[in-house]
Design a protein around this motif. Sequence first.
Motif, PDB file in Angstrom:
ATOM      1  N   UNK A 299      16.745  93.617  32.689  1.00 30.08           N
ATOM      2  CA  UNK A 299      17.470  92.482  32.117  1.00 30.08           C
ATOM      3  C   UNK A 299      17.736  92.774  30.649  1.00 30.08           C
ATOM      4  N   UNK A 300      18.961  92.590  30.222  1.00 31.19           N
ATOM      5  CA  UNK A 300      19.352  92.804  28.835  1.00 31.19           C
ATOM      6  C   UNK A 300      19.703  91.487  28.151  1.00 31.19           C
ATOM      7  N   UNK A 301      19.244  91.345  26.914  1.00 35.58           N
ATOM      8  CA  UNK A 301      19.842  90.380  26.006  1.00 35.58           C
ATOM      9  C   UNK A 301      21.283  90.837  25.740  1.00 35.58           C
ATOM     10  N   UNK A 302      22.102  89.981  25.178  1.00 33.55           N
ATOM     11  CA  UNK A 302      23.507  90.342  24.929  1.00 33.55           C
ATOM     12  C   UNK A 302      23.762  90.685  23.460  1.00 33.55           C
ATOM     13  N   UNK A 303      23.783  89.672  22.586  1.00 33.88           N
ATOM     14  CA  UNK A 303      24.093  89.889  21.169  1.00 33.88           C
ATOM     15  C   UNK A 303      22.972  90.671  20.489  1.00 33.88           C
ATOM     16  N   UNK A 304      23.339  91.767  19.829  1.00 29.45           N
ATOM     17  CA  UNK A 304      22.349  92.576  19.141  1.00 29.45           C
ATOM     18  C   UNK A 304      21.668  93.583  20.035  1.00 29.45           C
ATOM     19  N   UNK A 305      21.961  93.541  21.326  1.00 32.25           N
ATOM     20  CA  UNK A 305      21.356  94.474  22.285  1.00 32.25           C
ATOM     21  C   UNK A 305      22.433  95.270  23.008  1.00 32.25           C
TER      22      UNK A 305
ATOM     23  N   UNK B 239      14.746  96.934  20.801  1.00 32.03           N
ATOM     24  CA  UNK B 239      15.744  97.893  20.307  1.00 32.03           C
ATOM     25  C   UNK B 239      15.936  97.716  18.803  1.00 32.03           C
ATOM     26  N   UNK B 240      16.161  98.838  18.115  1.00 29.05           N
ATOM     27  CA  UNK B 240      16.235  98.822  16.652  1.00 29.05           C
ATOM     28  C   UNK B 240      17.658  98.825  16.109  1.00 29.05           C
ATOM     29  N   UNK B 241      18.669  98.802  16.968  1.00 36.33           N
ATOM     30  CA  UNK B 241      20.055  98.789  16.472  1.00 36.33           C
ATOM     31  C   UNK B 241      20.595  97.366  16.352  1.00 36.33           C
ATOM     32  N   UNK B 242      19.792  96.363  16.656  1.00 35.03           N
ATOM     33  CA  UNK B 242      20.264  94.991  16.669  1.00 35.03           C
ATOM     34  C   UNK B 242      19.993  94.232  15.392  1.00 35.03           C
TER      35      UNK B 242
ATOM     36  N   UNK C 209       6.594  91.625  37.093  1.00 29.69           N
ATOM     37  CA  UNK C 209       5.879  92.714  36.416  1.00 29.69           C
ATOM     38  C   UNK C 209       6.531  94.077  36.613  1.00 29.69           C
ATOM     39  N   UNK C 210       7.500  94.154  37.521  1.00 33.28           N
ATOM     40  CA  UNK C 210       8.218  95.413  37.758  1.00 33.28           C
ATOM     41  C   UNK C 210       9.586  95.439  37.076  1.00 33.28           C
ATOM     42  N   UNK C 211       9.899  94.413  36.304  1.00 32.90           N
ATOM     43  CA  UNK C 211      11.221  94.312  35.685  1.00 32.90           C
ATOM     44  C   UNK C 211      11.127  94.583  34.186  1.00 32.90           C
ATOM     45  N   UNK C 212      12.071  95.377  33.673  1.00 32.37           N
ATOM     46  CA  UNK C 212      12.175  95.643  32.236  1.00 32.37           C
ATOM     47  C   UNK C 212      13.057  94.576  31.595  1.00 32.37           C
ATOM     48  N   UNK C 213      12.639  94.129  30.412  1.00 32.40           N
ATOM     49  CA  UNK C 213      13.419  93.150  29.657  1.00 32.40           C
ATOM     50  C   UNK C 213      13.704  93.741  28.285  1.00 32.40           C
ATOM     51  N   UNK C 214      14.995  93.892  27.960  1.00 35.86           N
ATOM     52  CA  UNK C 214      15.418  94.608  26.754  1.00 35.86           C
ATOM     53  C   UNK C 214      16.075  93.638  25.778  1.00 35.86           C
ATOM     54  N   UNK C 215      15.608  93.661  24.518  1.00 36.30           N
ATOM     55  CA  UNK C 215      16.203  92.786  23.515  1.00 36.30           C
ATOM     56  C   UNK C 215      15.906  93.249  22.108  1.00 36.30           C
ATOM     57  N   UNK C 216      16.466  92.549  21.136  1.00 33.40           N
ATOM     58  CA  UNK C 216      16.389  92.998  19.740  1.00 33.40           C
ATOM     59  C   UNK C 216      15.641  92.037  18.828  1.00 33.40           C
ATOM     60  N   UNK C 217      15.145  90.906  19.348  1.00 27.66           N
ATOM     61  CA  UNK C 217      14.502  89.918  18.489  1.00 27.66           C
ATOM     62  C   UNK C 217      13.165  89.471  19.068  1.00 27.66           C
TER      63      UNK C 217
END
Length: 216
Positions: free
Chosen positions: A8-14, A186-189, A161-169
């Motif tokens: 799962x990805x965040x949108x803005x900043x990710x 993530x560090x580009x956000x 517990x098997x799902x990755x969650x990606x975000x910048x904040x």
Amino acid sequence: MKKNKAIIFDLDGTLIDSVLDIALCMNEVLEELNLKSYEIEEYNYFLGGGVDVLVNNVLKNPSKELKQLVTKRFQEVYETTLHSNTKAYEGVYELLKQLQNRGFNIAVLSNKPHKFTKGYVDKIFKQFNLKEVHGQKDAIPKKPNPQAAINIAKSFNIPCQDIYFVGDTKVDMQTANNANMISIGVLWGFRNEQELKDYGAKYIVKHPLEILDIVN
């Protein structure tokens, strides 16, 4: 490799760099109302919690009436179109392509209003099969409440517990941890490494393709 994989990805900043368009629109509203405007870079620390948090951050303890006015005008200025300066971060297309090729179920979960979350995903990532795309909805609490993330897990029939969650904040790291998912900061956000660590990021990456090493 596991048969069922999800991220799962965040949108803005990710996934998308949207700070310029948001900042320009909010500054337009603030200047129109003879209120203090801000440098573009300052908006990195105002974003991540949805429109309500953004307005609170730029106004600093506003009255109810002023908050309502600024929110309404911002929605009129920003949320009437998809903005041309907003684009995918470098490396994101290749990341999504690789994840898709590896059989991942891919979702987006944002605190941006749902209509515009879906609009940007449809415009910028139309070549990818993003199975679940969700923005802020009145009936579901926004991040860091884990409910929307848990709903996505259920739709994929994959344990949290098997799902990755990606975000910048910090909001994203809190959401991941609240949902018992694997957090990737993530560090580009919009935020820095220390904030992500402070709020429990299990992994931290500097470039989108580094995520492939983690999920493998």
